[in-house]
Design a protein around this motif. Structure first.
Motif, PDB file in Angstrom:
ATOM      1  N   LEU A 172      72.349  48.907  66.349  1.00 14.68           N
ATOM      2  CA  LEU A 172      71.640  49.921  65.574  1.00 14.68           C
ATOM      3  C   LEU A 172      70.551  49.298  64.699  1.00 14.68           C
ATOM      4  O   LEU A 172      69.450  49.843  64.587  1.00 14.68           O
ATOM      5  N   GLU A 173      70.859  48.154  64.094  1.00  8.87           N
ATOM      6  CA  GLU A 173      69.848  47.496  63.262  1.00  8.87           C
ATOM      7  C   GLU A 173      68.731  46.899  64.110  1.00  8.87           C
ATOM      8  O   GLU A 173      67.570  46.895  63.714  1.00  8.87           O
ATOM      9  N   GLY A 174      69.096  46.406  65.285  1.00  9.03           N
ATOM     10  CA  GLY A 174      68.061  45.908  66.197  1.00  9.03           C
ATOM     11  C   GLY A 174      67.116  47.013  66.622  1.00  9.03           C
ATOM     12  O   GLY A 174      65.901  46.799  66.744  1.00  9.03           O
ATOM     13  N   SER A 175      67.658  48.221  66.828  1.00 13.04           N
ATOM     14  CA  SER A 175      66.793  49.328  67.213  1.00 13.04           C
ATOM     15  C   SER A 175      65.892  49.746  66.055  1.00 13.04           C
ATOM     16  O   SER A 175      64.771  50.208  66.259  1.00 13.04           O
ATOM     17  N   THR A 176      66.374  49.566  64.827  1.00 22.06           N
ATOM     18  CA  THR A 176      65.530  49.838  63.659  1.00 22.06           C
ATOM     19  C   THR A 176      64.372  48.854  63.597  1.00 22.06           C
ATOM     20  O   THR A 176      63.227  49.224  63.328  1.00 22.06           O
ATOM     21  N   LEU A 177      64.668  47.598  63.879  1.00 25.14           N
ATOM     22  CA  LEU A 177      63.624  46.575  63.890  1.00 25.14           C
ATOM     23  C   LEU A 177      62.612  46.871  64.996  1.00 25.14           C
ATOM     24  O   LEU A 177      61.401  46.883  64.772  1.00 25.14           O
ATOM     25  N   GLY A 178      63.111  47.131  66.209  1.00 25.80           N
ATOM     26  CA  GLY A 178      62.226  47.451  67.334  1.00 25.80           C
ATOM     27  C   GLY A 178      61.511  48.770  67.160  1.00 25.80           C
ATOM     28  O   GLY A 178      60.443  48.992  67.753  1.00 25.80           O
ATOM     29  N   GLY A 179      62.079  49.646  66.332  1.00 21.92           N
ATOM     30  CA  GLY A 179      61.460  50.943  66.105  1.00 21.92           C
ATOM     31  C   GLY A 179      60.118  50.873  65.414  1.00 21.92           C
ATOM     32  O   GLY A 179      59.356  51.848  65.421  1.00 21.92           O
ATOM     33  N   GLN A 180      59.794  49.722  64.838  1.00 18.32           N
ATOM     34  CA  GLN A 180      58.484  49.588  64.180  1.00 18.32           C
ATOM     35  C   GLN A 180      57.343  49.661  65.198  1.00 18.32           C
ATOM     36  O   GLN A 180      56.273  50.209  64.913  1.00 18.32           O
ATOM     37  N   LEU A 181      57.569  49.122  66.380  1.00 19.51           N
ATOM     38  CA  LEU A 181      56.579  49.229  67.452  1.00 19.51           C
ATOM     39  C   LEU A 181      56.453  50.681  67.904  1.00 19.51           C
ATOM     40  O   LEU A 181      55.332  51.194  68.111  1.00 19.51           O
ATOM     41  N   ILE A 182      57.586  51.359  68.052  1.00 22.03           N
ATOM     42  CA  ILE A 182      57.573  52.770  68.441  1.00 22.03           C
ATOM     43  C   ILE A 182      56.862  53.601  67.377  1.00 22.03           C
ATOM     44  O   ILE A 182      56.078  54.508  67.691  1.00 22.03           O
ATOM     45  N   LEU A 183      57.117  53.296  66.114  1.00 20.02           N
ATOM     46  CA  LEU A 183      56.485  54.028  65.020  1.00 20.02           C
ATOM     47  C   LEU A 183      54.967  53.969  65.123  1.00 20.02           C
ATOM     48  O   LEU A 183      54.283  54.999  65.005  1.00 20.02           O
ATOM     49  N   ARG A 184      54.427  52.791  65.348  1.00 19.82           N
ATOM     50  CA  ARG A 184      52.969  52.665  65.448  1.00 19.82           C
ATOM     51  C   ARG A 184      52.429  53.487  66.609  1.00 19.82           C
ATOM     52  O   ARG A 184      51.385  54.137  66.504  1.00 19.82           O
ATOM     53  N   HIS A 185      53.156  53.459  67.741  1.00 18.39           N
ATOM     54  CA  HIS A 185      52.726  54.236  68.907  1.00 18.39           C
ATOM     55  C   HIS A 185      52.766  55.736  68.605  1.00 18.39           C
ATOM     56  O   HIS A 185      51.824  56.471  68.924  1.00 18.39           O
TER      57      HIS A 185
END
Length: 199
Positions: free
Chosen positions: A110-123
């Motif tokens: 879950l925390e890894g997905s939060t970290l990776g979610g920063q790329l998704i956020l920009r998109h």
């Protein structure tokens, strides 16, 4: 942490393939379905994690990491209310988390997905620049503290592993992460198929 990364890689890759938020053809309905699927997974899972981790690993600051309130903000911005949120499907095939080690493995995902979610956020910000979709609260997550929260999580896992000083403990953390990736990926594939949103 390196062992977790290495031994969960194939599970991570399969789950990542089920996330379609970076698709150039992403529609508002696709985005809403994805958030609904996340909600259906996180609601029962965070409840289970709270029961496993309550007071067990204070350095984890687990209560600061729950995403359900953020998901509900995003879904309400897309037309849901408390009544419709309560009717959303909930995942019944959660990863088994019999103890603290498995719960820590789950939080790694879950925390890894939060970290990776920063790329998704920009998109998503670019993709929906002219569409009123809310503030992407779940992908904003901890805001400027995303990196420090990830490091604090890593430190909490290392401390718990050192205190246990057990190969069995470490293996159970890895198994918890693998099982969470697999359950998460299966749920996303099922719930983000092109069916009408439940808003």
């Amino acid at each position: 942490m390196q062992r977790l990364k290495t031994e969960t890689r194939p599970h991570h890759e399969r789950t990542e393939a089920a996330v379609r938020l970076m698709d150039p053809g992403l529609t508002l309905g696709d985005y809403r379905r994805h958030l609904e699927a996340l909600h259906g997974f996180y609601v029962p899972l965070e409840s289970q994690l709270a029961a496993r981790l309550d007071g067990a690993v204070p350095a984890l600051r687990a209560h600061e990491r729950w995403k359900v309130p953020l998901l509900e903000q995003d879904l309400c911005a897309l037309g849901h209310d408390a009544s419709s949120l309560a009717r959303l499907p909930r995942c019944a095939l959660l990863p088994p988390l019999p103890g603290v080690p498995e719960a820590l493995g789950c939080v790694y995902v879950l925390e890894g997905s939060t970290l990776g979610g920063q790329l998704i956020l920009r998109h998503l910000k670019r993709h929906f620049a002219n569409t009123p979709v809310g503030h992407f609260a779940v992908f904003q997550a901890y805001g400027d503290e995303v990196g420090s929260m990830w490091r604090a999580f890593g430190q909490a896992v290392l401390e718990a592993s050192s205190q246990a000083a057990s190969e069995d403990f470490d293996a159970r953390v890895v198994k918890g992460a693998q099982d969470t990736f697999d359950a998460f990926g299966a749920w996303l594939l099922r719930e983000t198929a092109h069916v009408p949103s439940r808003a």
